[in-house]
Scaffold this active site. Structure first.
Site, PDB file in Angstrom:
ATOM      1  N   MET A 154      86.871  11.672 119.245  1.00 48.56           N
ATOM      2  CA  MET A 154      87.969  12.065 120.059  1.00 48.56           C
ATOM      3  C   MET A 154      88.139  11.495 121.467  1.00 48.56           C
ATOM      4  O   MET A 154      88.825  11.841 122.429  1.00 48.56           O
ATOM      5  CB  MET A 154      88.207  13.702 120.163  1.00 48.56           C
ATOM      6  CG  MET A 154      88.569  14.134 118.664  1.00 48.56           C
ATOM      7  SD  MET A 154      89.056  15.842 118.763  1.00 48.56           S
ATOM      8  CE  MET A 154      88.008  16.865 119.695  1.00 48.56           C
ATOM      9  N   HIS A 169      80.499   8.893 124.835  1.00 47.28           N
ATOM     10  CA  HIS A 169      79.102   8.861 125.415  1.00 47.28           C
ATOM     11  C   HIS A 169      78.093   8.101 124.390  1.00 47.28           C
ATOM     12  O   HIS A 169      78.375   7.708 123.186  1.00 47.28           O
ATOM     13  CB  HIS A 169      78.721  10.170 125.784  1.00 47.28           C
ATOM     14  CG  HIS A 169      78.836  11.253 124.700  1.00 47.28           C
ATOM     15  ND1 HIS A 169      78.111  11.171 123.517  1.00 47.28           N
ATOM     16  CD2 HIS A 169      79.823  12.225 124.397  1.00 47.28           C
ATOM     17  CE1 HIS A 169      78.438  12.003 122.615  1.00 47.28           C
ATOM     18  NE2 HIS A 169      79.498  12.799 123.157  1.00 47.28           N
ATOM     19  N   HIS A 193      78.145   8.787 120.723  1.00 45.84           N
ATOM     20  CA  HIS A 193      79.112   8.372 119.791  1.00 45.84           C
ATOM     21  C   HIS A 193      78.579   6.655 119.619  1.00 45.84           C
ATOM     22  O   HIS A 193      78.636   6.357 118.657  1.00 45.84           O
ATOM     23  CB  HIS A 193      80.380   7.935 120.458  1.00 45.84           C
ATOM     24  CG  HIS A 193      81.255   9.317 120.846  1.00 45.84           C
ATOM     25  ND1 HIS A 193      81.517   9.769 122.096  1.00 45.84           N
ATOM     26  CD2 HIS A 193      81.601  10.410 119.898  1.00 45.84           C
ATOM     27  CE1 HIS A 193      82.207  10.970 122.162  1.00 45.84           C
ATOM     28  NE2 HIS A 193      82.273  11.274 120.663  1.00 45.84           N
ATOM     29  N   GLY A 243      78.068  12.775 113.312  1.00 38.03           N
ATOM     30  CA  GLY A 243      76.762  13.154 114.036  1.00 38.03           C
ATOM     31  C   GLY A 243      76.286  14.466 113.763  1.00 38.03           C
ATOM     32  O   GLY A 243      77.187  15.324 113.323  1.00 38.03           O
ATOM     33  N   LYS A 267      75.374  16.577 115.321  1.00 32.84           N
ATOM     34  CA  LYS A 267      75.725  17.619 116.282  1.00 32.84           C
ATOM     35  C   LYS A 267      76.793  18.553 115.885  1.00 32.84           C
ATOM     36  O   LYS A 267      77.048  19.828 116.174  1.00 32.84           O
ATOM     37  CB  LYS A 267      76.193  16.712 117.442  1.00 32.84           C
ATOM     38  CG  LYS A 267      77.320  17.559 118.586  1.00 32.84           C
ATOM     39  CD  LYS A 267      76.331  17.980 119.620  1.00 32.84           C
ATOM     40  CE  LYS A 267      77.432  19.064 120.514  1.00 32.84           C
ATOM     41  NZ  LYS A 267      78.666  18.768 120.682  1.00 32.84           N
ATOM     42  N   GLN A 288      80.986  20.211 110.167  1.00 31.92           N
ATOM     43  CA  GLN A 288      81.826  19.341 110.134  1.00 31.92           C
ATOM     44  C   GLN A 288      81.070  18.024 108.905  1.00 31.92           C
ATOM     45  O   GLN A 288      82.155  17.678 107.901  1.00 31.92           O
ATOM     46  CB  GLN A 288      82.067  18.708 111.252  1.00 31.92           C
ATOM     47  CG  GLN A 288      83.175  17.436 111.111  1.00 31.92           C
ATOM     48  CD  GLN A 288      83.306  16.886 112.472  1.00 31.92           C
ATOM     49  OE1 GLN A 288      84.050  17.621 113.403  1.00 31.92           O
ATOM     50  NE2 GLN A 288      82.847  15.732 112.913  1.00 31.92           N
ATOM     51  N   LEU A 290      74.244  15.734 123.918  1.00 31.65           N
ATOM     52  CA  LEU A 290      75.475  14.968 124.525  1.00 31.65           C
ATOM     53  C   LEU A 290      76.973  15.330 123.829  1.00 31.65           C
ATOM     54  O   LEU A 290      76.846  15.551 122.789  1.00 31.65           O
ATOM     55  CB  LEU A 290      75.298  13.351 124.347  1.00 31.65           C
ATOM     56  CG  LEU A 290      74.064  12.760 124.981  1.00 31.65           C
ATOM     57  CD1 LEU A 290      74.042  11.225 124.949  1.00 31.65           C
ATOM     58  CD2 LEU A 290      73.712  13.243 126.424  1.00 31.65           C
ATOM     59  N   SER A 291      77.720  15.725 124.911  1.00 30.18           N
ATOM     60  CA  SER A 291      79.113  15.908 124.393  1.00 30.18           C
ATOM     61  C   SER A 291      80.014  15.779 125.456  1.00 30.18           C
ATOM     62  O   SER A 291      79.798  15.775 126.503  1.00 30.18           O
ATOM     63  CB  SER A 291      79.276  17.583 124.098  1.00 30.18           C
ATOM     64  OG  SER A 291      80.424  18.257 123.865  1.00 30.18           O
TER      65      SER A 291
HETATM   66  P1  AMP Z   1      83.896  13.820 118.891  1.00 30.26           P
HETATM   67  O1  AMP Z   1      84.527  12.990 119.967  1.00 30.26           O
HETATM   68  O2  AMP Z   1      83.315  14.833 119.822  1.00 30.26           O
HETATM   69  O3  AMP Z   1      84.912  14.460 117.934  1.00 30.26           O
HETATM   70  O4  AMP Z   1      82.693  13.194 118.050  1.00 30.26           O
HETATM   71  C1  AMP Z   1      82.885  12.055 117.296  1.00 30.26           C
HETATM   72  C2  AMP Z   1      81.542  11.778 116.185  1.00 30.26           C
HETATM   73  O5  AMP Z   1      80.452  11.596 117.259  1.00 30.26           O
HETATM   74  C3  AMP Z   1      81.368  13.174 115.478  1.00 30.26           C
HETATM   75  O6  AMP Z   1      80.862  12.607 114.355  1.00 30.26           O
HETATM   76  C4  AMP Z   1      80.245  13.671 116.448  1.00 30.26           C
HETATM   77  O7  AMP Z   1      79.566  14.696 115.617  1.00 30.26           O
HETATM   78  C5  AMP Z   1      79.628  12.602 117.126  1.00 30.26           C
HETATM   79  N1  AMP Z   1      78.828  12.974 118.045  1.00 30.26           N
HETATM   80  C6  AMP Z   1      79.349  13.730 119.344  1.00 30.26           C
HETATM   81  N2  AMP Z   1      78.313  13.985 120.053  1.00 30.26           N
HETATM   82  C7  AMP Z   1      77.072  13.735 119.286  1.00 30.26           C
HETATM   83  C8  AMP Z   1      75.632  13.390 119.786  1.00 30.26           C
HETATM   84  N3  AMP Z   1      75.170  14.162 120.874  1.00 30.26           N
HETATM   85  N4  AMP Z   1      74.885  13.108 118.945  1.00 30.26           N
HETATM   86  C9  AMP Z   1      75.297  12.384 117.800  1.00 30.26           C
HETATM   87  N5  AMP Z   1      76.404  12.227 117.320  1.00 30.26           N
HETATM   88  C10 AMP Z   1      77.357  13.047 118.278  1.00 30.26           C
END
Ligand code: AMP
Length: 298
Positions: free
Chosen positions: A35, A39, A42, A152, A154, A158, A189-190
């Protein structure tokens, strides 16, 4: 030596993305859906995809259907220019970054319902979430047509959901799950960490520290199963020792196969320990894998 420079192809519409796939249909395509507000978490997924495929495609799409009313859809951090710079810096080959209208027509009829997941805390608290995630990932797989997609740990529920969807619906894509990437103090990380004030950031690793209390207890008693209640109490007490924590939404101890709650834990059976808390006004989630549950990381 000649430097190999690859350009980043930016696809904003489905037809363009499909064209890219058609041109590269004989290649192994690794895919990382995101999304945005990228960071290192990703980027780690993308680097792994790069090592294991001929081409890497990422997508940046803030998916409205996985947000419930009152959640942070409108203020979710968006910065496509900065994301594109990061994607270029690590040599991603293509990014799919559509507008909402390109993905969702007003008269849409179908979605992917993950009904067997309705028992999970994360789904009970966020009623649109799993349906929204399953539907968008299914749509993105149909558009990008990857060989392997990377997710991830994380967002562990999902990951379990997507693996099950791919299996149940016979989708021709392999799913890989990558360990959570953390800051030095343990905070996962988020993109949502950007909401934390500097004071909140200093104490926000409390969620990780709480989960570690649980891990220590299980590992100290590795010869027999321990009760989930005991572990949940240890974790909750640790988290609530931090005054910035407003409340704990849940601490869950569940099976890594289907996220069903477990009454006790052993290393042999394995467990996913996950939690969501409110630190000030920010919602943080995190999880750790115990014993056999580490099998998820493949
Ligand atoms: P998002 O943009 O938050 O929807 O995340 C996109 C992908 O990156 C998803 O598969 C998340 O699980 C993964 N992701 C987000 N944060 C982390 C993290 N700290 N470590 C590993 N993968 C991550």
């Amino acid at each position: 030596m000649k430097l190999q420079r690859r350009l980043l192809h930016v696809a904003r519409i489905i037809e363009d993305m499909r064209g890219y796939h058609h041109l590269n249909r004989d290649k192994r395509i690794g895919y990382v859906p995101t999304m945005g507000a990228l960071h290192n978490g990703h980027l780690t997924l993308m680097q792994q995809a790069k090592r294991e495929n001929d081409l890497v495609v990422a997508s940046v799409f803030v998916n409205p259907t996985q947000f419930s009313a009152g959640e942070d859809f409108d203020r979710y951090p968006r910065d496509l220019d900065s994301d594109i710079k990061m994607l270029k810096s690590i040599g991603v080959d293509c990014v799919f970054a559509p507008e909402t209208d390109e993905i969702y027509s007003k008269d849409r009829l179908c979605h992917v319902e993950a009904s067997a997941f309705s028992h999970i805390y994360e789904g009970q608290l966020r009623p649109e979430f799993f349906r929204g995630v399953a539907t968008i990932v299914c749509k993105l797989f149909n558009i990008v047509q990857p060989t392997t997609a990377y997710f991830g740990q994380k967002d562990v529920s999902q990951c379990i959901l997507i693996r099950k969807m791919v299996d149940d619906l016979n989708m021709p894509v392999k799913i890989k799950v990558i360990e959570t990437i953390r800051d030095a103090d343990g905070l996962a990380l988020s993109s949502r960490n950007a909401y934390l004030t500097p004071e909140e950031r200093k104490v926000s690793n409390i969620l990780y520290l709480g989960l570690q209390e649980g891990r220590k207890h299980i590992e100290a008693n590795f010869q027999h199963a321990v009760s989930s209640k005991e572990v949940i109490k240890l974790i909750s007490d640790k988290i609530m020792s931090e005054p910035f924590v407003k409340r704990i939404e849940y601490v869950s101890i569940a099976s890594h196969i289907n996220m069903a709650e477990l009454s006790d834990i052993s290393l042999k059976t394995g467990a996913v320990i996950s939690s969501a808390i409110r630190l000030g006004n920010v919602r943080l989630i995190d999880n750790i894998l115990i014993g056999k549950a580490n099998d998820l990381l493949q």
